[in-house]
Scaffold this motif. Structure first.
Motif, PDB file in Angstrom:
ATOM      1  N   ALA A   1      -9.067  26.243 -10.033  1.00 52.50           N
ATOM      2  CA  ALA A   1      -9.516  27.175  -8.866  1.00 52.50           C
ATOM      3  C   ALA A   1      -9.847  28.498  -9.636  1.00 52.50           C
ATOM      4  O   ALA A   1     -10.768  29.206  -8.847  1.00 52.50           O
ATOM      5  N   ALA A   2      -9.339  28.769 -10.684  1.00 53.18           N
ATOM      6  CA  ALA A   2      -9.496  30.326 -11.337  1.00 53.18           C
ATOM      7  C   ALA A   2     -10.942  30.316 -12.037  1.00 53.18           C
ATOM      8  O   ALA A   2     -11.353  31.308 -12.431  1.00 53.18           O
ATOM      9  N   VAL A   3     -11.615  29.168 -12.148  1.00 51.05           N
ATOM     10  CA  VAL A   3     -12.592  28.882 -13.312  1.00 51.05           C
ATOM     11  C   VAL A   3     -13.838  29.405 -12.171  1.00 51.05           C
ATOM     12  O   VAL A   3     -14.849  30.185 -12.934  1.00 51.05           O
ATOM     13  N   SER A   4     -14.052  29.343 -10.912  1.00 50.47           N
ATOM     14  CA  SER A   4     -15.204  29.758 -10.480  1.00 50.47           C
ATOM     15  C   SER A   4     -14.949  29.865  -8.961  1.00 50.47           C
ATOM     16  O   SER A   4     -13.868  29.396  -8.240  1.00 50.47           O
TER      17      SER A   4
ATOM     18  N   SER B   1      -3.307  19.452 -17.376  1.00 52.66           N
ATOM     19  CA  SER B   1      -2.926  20.944 -17.131  1.00 52.66           C
ATOM     20  C   SER B   1      -3.360  21.850 -18.124  1.00 52.66           C
ATOM     21  O   SER B   1      -3.467  22.877 -18.061  1.00 52.66           O
ATOM     22  N   ALA B   2      -3.136  21.202 -18.992  1.00 52.25           N
ATOM     23  CA  ALA B   2      -3.600  22.039 -20.544  1.00 52.25           C
ATOM     24  C   ALA B   2      -4.836  22.115 -20.784  1.00 52.25           C
ATOM     25  O   ALA B   2      -5.402  23.146 -21.553  1.00 52.25           O
ATOM     26  N   ILE B   3      -5.823  21.518 -20.193  1.00 52.35           N
ATOM     27  CA  ILE B   3      -7.218  21.347 -20.422  1.00 52.35           C
ATOM     28  C   ILE B   3      -7.980  21.739 -19.167  1.00 52.35           C
ATOM     29  O   ILE B   3      -9.120  21.890 -19.317  1.00 52.35           O
ATOM     30  N   ALA B   4      -7.200  22.107 -18.235  1.00 54.10           N
ATOM     31  CA  ALA B   4      -7.843  22.273 -16.817  1.00 54.10           C
ATOM     32  C   ALA B   4      -9.039  23.344 -16.692  1.00 54.10           C
ATOM     33  O   ALA B   4     -10.382  22.813 -16.247  1.00 54.10           O
ATOM     34  N   ASP B   5      -9.094  24.282 -17.441  1.00 59.04           N
ATOM     35  CA  ASP B   5     -10.061  25.202 -17.421  1.00 59.04           C
ATOM     36  C   ASP B   5     -10.991  25.178 -18.268  1.00 59.04           C
ATOM     37  O   ASP B   5     -12.402  25.232 -18.056  1.00 59.04           O
TER      38      ASP B   5
END
Length: 208
Positions: A135-138, A95-99
């Motif tokens: 999900a926020a990445v693209s 969760s810390a590195i997801a993006d």
């Protein structure tokens, strides 16, 4: 000098303070050699060392995500562990590195979701946050993940709705906001006054 000597278990401590202090130092110094030693020992034969190392890894990652981002596949593999402490620790790290590690994690999306289905409360909490960041990445990621997040919000325990909705908010776009609001409004009657207050705060954030 090995960083293992500074782990709580190796100092004869039963608290997490030494691990937190070590994580802060590694993160502050961007100490790649030190974190590499921590990562290697996530599979140490000594379970206490494993537990110390996962704590150091995710604490350092929350302060300095770039320091652990290259180990996304390691954390994903740890989601298969039978040790609950390792599983939720690995999900916390993800969760810390997801993006930052989105491409790698997306390749193993089914495994992340499976770990959430079988995991503890913390695993689910951190899993929702990880998925929301992905999900926020693209747009492509969002199209794949957001329906699952909505389904989760429809079916999770009432007391989880506010926190998980707050995490999901990261992935809300102009294209999916109506579906998000529809799901939350459908849960309102099941929420306590304090839970509903948190959800209404989300409404206000979206209106502003």
């Amino acid at each position: 000098m090995t960083v293992l000597n500074r782990l709580a278990s190796q100092l004869g401590r039963n608290d997490e303070e030494p691990n937190v202090l070590l994580a802060r130092q590694l993160a502050g110094e961007s100490n790649h050699d030190g974190i590499a030693e921590i990562i290697v020992n996530l599979t140490n034969k000594n379970k206490k060392i494993q537990h110390d190392c996962i704590k150091v890894a995710y604490e350092a990652g929350e302060l300095n995500p770039a320091l652990i981002s290259e180990y996304a596949e390691t954390f994903i593999e740890l989601l298969k562990s039978r040790d609950n402490r390792i599983v939720w620790g690995a999900m916390t790290a993800l969760s810390a590195i997801a993006d930052m590690s989105a491409d790698t994690i997306m390749k193993h999306l089914e495994q992340v979701i499976a770990a959430m289905h079988n995991g503890s409360v913390i695993t689910v909490d951190r899993g929702v946050l990880a998925l929301s960041k992905l999900a926020a990445v693209s747009r492509e990621n969002n199209n794949e993940i957001f329906p699952y997040l909505l389904d989760h919000l429809r079916n999770c325990r009432s007391k989880e709705v506010p926190q998980h909705a707050e995490s999901t908010l990261l992935a809300v776009t102009s294209g999916n906001i109506e579906g998000f609001l529809r799901v939350l409004r459908g849960r309102e009657e099941q929420l306590t006054e304090s839970q509903l207050k948190r959800v209404k705060k989300i409404y206000r954030r979206l209106e502003s």
